[in-house]
Design a protein around this motif. Structure first.
Motif, PDB file in Angstrom:
ATOM      1  N   ASN A 233      -9.913  33.489 -35.973  1.00 32.38           N
ATOM      2  CA  ASN A 233     -11.305  33.040 -36.080  1.00 32.38           C
ATOM      3  C   ASN A 233     -11.695  32.776 -37.522  1.00 32.38           C
ATOM      4  OD1 ASN A 233     -12.017  33.135 -33.355  1.00 32.38           O
ATOM      5  ND2 ASN A 233     -12.233  35.363 -33.451  1.00 32.38           N
ATOM      6  N   GLU A 234     -11.324  33.704 -38.392  1.00 29.53           N
ATOM      7  CA  GLU A 234     -11.679  33.540 -39.804  1.00 29.53           C
ATOM      8  C   GLU A 234     -10.944  32.350 -40.414  1.00 29.53           C
ATOM      9  OE1 GLU A 234     -12.409  38.327 -40.541  1.00 29.53           O
ATOM     10  OE2 GLU A 234     -10.441  37.424 -40.906  1.00 29.53           O
ATOM     11  N   GLU A 237     -12.445  28.995 -39.606  1.00 32.77           N
ATOM     12  CA  GLU A 237     -13.631  28.664 -40.400  1.00 32.77           C
ATOM     13  C   GLU A 237     -13.236  28.225 -41.807  1.00 32.77           C
ATOM     14  OE1 GLU A 237     -16.544  28.426 -39.249  1.00 32.77           O
ATOM     15  OE2 GLU A 237     -16.727  29.736 -37.522  1.00 32.77           O
ATOM     16  N   LEU A 238     -12.200  28.831 -42.334  1.00 30.88           N
ATOM     17  CA  LEU A 238     -11.804  28.584 -43.722  1.00 30.88           C
ATOM     18  C   LEU A 238     -10.965  27.310 -43.878  1.00 30.88           C
ATOM     19  CD1 LEU A 238     -12.571  30.253 -46.149  1.00 30.88           C
ATOM     20  CD2 LEU A 238     -10.468  31.571 -45.901  1.00 30.88           C
ATOM     21  N   LYS A 286     -14.750  38.173 -46.053  1.00 34.31           N
ATOM     22  CA  LYS A 286     -13.375  37.995 -46.525  1.00 34.31           C
ATOM     23  C   LYS A 286     -13.288  37.017 -47.687  1.00 34.31           C
ATOM     24  CE  LYS A 286     -10.789  40.457 -43.789  1.00 34.31           C
ATOM     25  NZ  LYS A 286     -10.239  39.869 -42.576  1.00 34.31           N
ATOM     26  N   CYS A 368     -19.383  28.163 -48.085  1.00 31.46           N
ATOM     27  CA  CYS A 368     -19.418  29.004 -46.896  1.00 31.46           C
ATOM     28  C   CYS A 368     -18.914  30.407 -47.189  1.00 31.46           C
ATOM     29  CB  CYS A 368     -18.639  28.365 -45.753  1.00 31.46           C
ATOM     30  SG  CYS A 368     -16.896  28.665 -45.852  1.00 31.46           S
ATOM     31  N   VAL A 370     -17.098  33.488 -45.298  1.00 29.92           N
ATOM     32  CA  VAL A 370     -16.298  33.708 -44.096  1.00 29.92           C
ATOM     33  C   VAL A 370     -15.886  35.169 -43.968  1.00 29.92           C
ATOM     34  CG1 VAL A 370     -14.062  33.183 -43.020  1.00 29.92           C
ATOM     35  CG2 VAL A 370     -15.418  31.344 -44.000  1.00 29.92           C
ATOM     36  N   ASP A 372     -15.704  38.673 -40.789  1.00 32.13           N
ATOM     37  CA  ASP A 372     -16.223  39.154 -39.518  1.00 32.13           C
ATOM     38  C   ASP A 372     -17.553  39.805 -39.861  1.00 32.13           C
ATOM     39  OD1 ASP A 372     -16.725  39.984 -37.017  1.00 32.13           O
ATOM     40  OD2 ASP A 372     -14.831  41.051 -36.726  1.00 32.13           O
ATOM     41  N   SER A 401     -21.945  31.017 -35.919  1.00 30.48           N
ATOM     42  CA  SER A 401     -20.740  31.747 -35.539  1.00 30.48           C
ATOM     43  C   SER A 401     -20.776  33.067 -36.303  1.00 30.48           C
ATOM     44  CB  SER A 401     -19.498  30.936 -35.931  1.00 30.48           C
ATOM     45  OG  SER A 401     -18.548  31.726 -36.600  1.00 30.48           O
ATOM     46  N   TYR A 403     -18.515  34.316 -37.768  1.00 30.40           N
ATOM     47  CA  TYR A 403     -17.483  34.300 -38.807  1.00 30.40           C
ATOM     48  C   TYR A 403     -17.851  33.425 -39.999  1.00 30.40           C
ATOM     49  CZ  TYR A 403     -15.115  36.198 -34.806  1.00 30.40           C
ATOM     50  OH  TYR A 403     -14.801  36.972 -33.724  1.00 30.40           O
ATOM     51  N   ASN A 404     -19.033  32.832 -39.982  1.00 31.20           N
ATOM     52  CA  ASN A 404     -19.365  31.861 -41.013  1.00 31.20           C
ATOM     53  C   ASN A 404     -20.866  31.799 -41.287  1.00 31.20           C
ATOM     54  OD1 ASN A 404     -20.288  29.319 -42.068  1.00 31.20           O
ATOM     55  ND2 ASN A 404     -18.339  28.390 -41.543  1.00 31.20           N
ATOM     56  N   SER A 406     -23.065  29.218 -43.824  1.00 31.70           N
ATOM     57  CA  SER A 406     -22.879  28.108 -44.756  1.00 31.70           C
ATOM     58  C   SER A 406     -24.188  27.743 -45.425  1.00 31.70           C
ATOM     59  CB  SER A 406     -22.364  26.875 -44.019  1.00 31.70           C
ATOM     60  OG  SER A 406     -21.065  27.113 -43.541  1.00 31.70           O
TER      61      SER A 406
END
Ligand code: ASP
Ligand code: MG
Length: 428
Positions: A233-234, A237-238, A286, A368, A370, A372, A401, A403-404, A406
């Motif tokens: 998931n991470e 996004e990255l 992260k 962004c 990123v 959890d 999300s 995970y993100n 922005s």
């Protein structure tokens, strides 16, 4: 792989006795040269095209001289080069279109894999060439045909026979019309992931010349740290922000088959790199990352108030011009959208003008965050906003999300945004 020395280094790296499929891209600089050559051919500037083809051919003759020891291998190498350059040169007369361009672009990978296989065999390794054009395929929508790939790669492996190392071309494929096509620039990573998924590999490794994902952009921020592990998931996004590191589509096939992806550095092969897997390391931020060249489009319309179907009509305009949307932010009577492909901006602007007033801001960057992230956690939003104190924010996307997060900022403020987020949100 940029030189005979590098090719030998890669051979050393991969020949550890474990059976594998090795996906190679073209030697560095080659695809760029082939793109240039195609550009000249499109412009009907055949003179310059011939000149550039000649330069590239000379370069490859030098590679062959430095790569092989036996006369026999050198001869075979020269044959490989001749065939590819004859193909390229065939387009310097007559008409030139997309198929011509894709055929020219494919030569980089076709050459590198054949030369590398010859090198492996000359050095006593049990290596065989696996022709990617026989199993890599995209459908009408340019999406990888995973069923076709799975079925046909297995067939092809059987056909070429037993080996310890199968060498195949990244990037190139056939399309739904059975013509040569490709997976877009940087697509070798994506090839590797598609193949790994198709053969149920233990692990997919992407080798580049950097240590993997960093927790911030080392070009703009000091003391960034390599990320040892990311969840799928991470990483998803990255990926959009690290396109130079990893082709953005790479993670998907691996994730579907739950195969870990490891980003490794050829300059530092003992380092574990960044591992991307279904496991998570728990909560927290992260990384932060940025992408430039973003344009924000704002549509303001009184008709949007309490109406349904308004956004659908707005999105349909972007769909019509095949322009992907990244960030979205709405109010009651306006919506802001970001895009990075501005080829059709004039047309988009005109069509959107039918709904209301349109404003366009270019020179923007998406930054962004990123990880959890528990966005509902009390005080979390305030921590993020506090970090961004003093930064002129044009748009925010929060809650899309977990995970993100922005934000859209002018590119001139990108560096300070990255630094501020690093200082306030990342562990040192
Ligand atoms: N050779 C292709 C490119 O330069 C594919 C790749 O390197 O991944 O884009
Ligand atoms: Mg790459």
């Amino acid at each position: 792989m940029g030189s005979p020395e590098n090719m030998r280094a890669v051979m050393k790296l991969i020949t550890d006795g474990e059976q594998k499929i090795v996906v190679l891209s073209a030697m560095s600089g080659t695809t760029n040269s082939l793109v240039e050559i195609s550009k000249y051919l499109h412009q009907k500037n055949k003179e310059t095209a011939r000149l550039e083809i000649g330069k590239l051919e000379t370069k490859y003759k030098q590679v062959i001289a430095g790569l092989f020891t036996s006369e026999e291998s050198k001869k075979s190498g020269l044959k490989v080069i001749k065939k590819s350059f004859d193909t390229i040169k065939s387009f310097t007369s007559g008409s030139f279109g997309l198929l011509g361009e894709n055929t020219i672009l494919a030569q980089g990978e076709l050459i590198s894999t054949q030369l590398f296989t010859l090198l492996m065999v000359e050095n006593g390794h049990k290596a065989k060439l696996l022709p990617a054009l026989k199993f890599m395929r995209i459908d009408e929508d340019k999406i990888a045909d995973t069923h076709f790939i799975r079925k046909n790669i297995k067939k092809e492996i059987k056909e070429v026979g037993a080996a310890n190392y199968y060498i195949t071309q990244g990037f190139i494929c056939k399309n739904a019309n059975n013509e040569i096509d490709n997976l877009q620039r940087g697509g070798s990573d994506y090839t590797a992931s598609l193949i790994g998924a198709a053969i149920d590999a233990e692990e997919i490794q992407i080798w580049t010349d950097i240590d993997g994902f960093h927790n911030n952009d080392p070009r703009f921020v000091e003391n960034t740290k390599k990320i040892d592990h990311l969840s799928f998931n991470e990483a998803a996004e990255l990926a959009y922000f690290g396109a130079k590191i990893l082709h953005p589509q790479t993670v998907l096939p691996a994730r579907v088959q739950n195969i870990p992806v490891r980003l490794k550095n050829t300059m530092n092969p003992t380092d574990g790199g960044t591992l991307i897997s279904s496991e998570t390391d728990g909560q927290g931020i992260k990384a932060v990352a940025a992408k430039d060249g973003i344009t924000a489009v704002k549509i303001r319309s009184a008709r949007m108030l309490n109406a349904y179907g308004f956004l659908k009509n707005v999105f349909a305009v972007f769909e019509k011009y095949e322009t992907p949307i990244d960030m979205i932010s709405t109010s009651e009577v306006a919506v802001s959208i970001t895009i990075d492909n501005t080829q059709k901006l004039t047309e988009i602007r005109e069509d959107l003008g039918k709904f209301g007033t349109v404003e366009v801001d270019s020179g923007m960057s998406i930054v962004c965050i990123v990880g959890d992230i528990i966005q509902e956690e009390k005080g979390f939003a305030s921590k993020v906003f506090h970090a961004l104190d003093g930064i002129p924010i044009r748009m925010i996307s929060y809650g899309g999300s977990r995970y993100n997060i922005s934000v859209l900022v002018p590119t001139v403020n990108k560096k300070e945004t990255l630094q501020a987020l690093s200082d306030n949100l990342l562990e040192g």
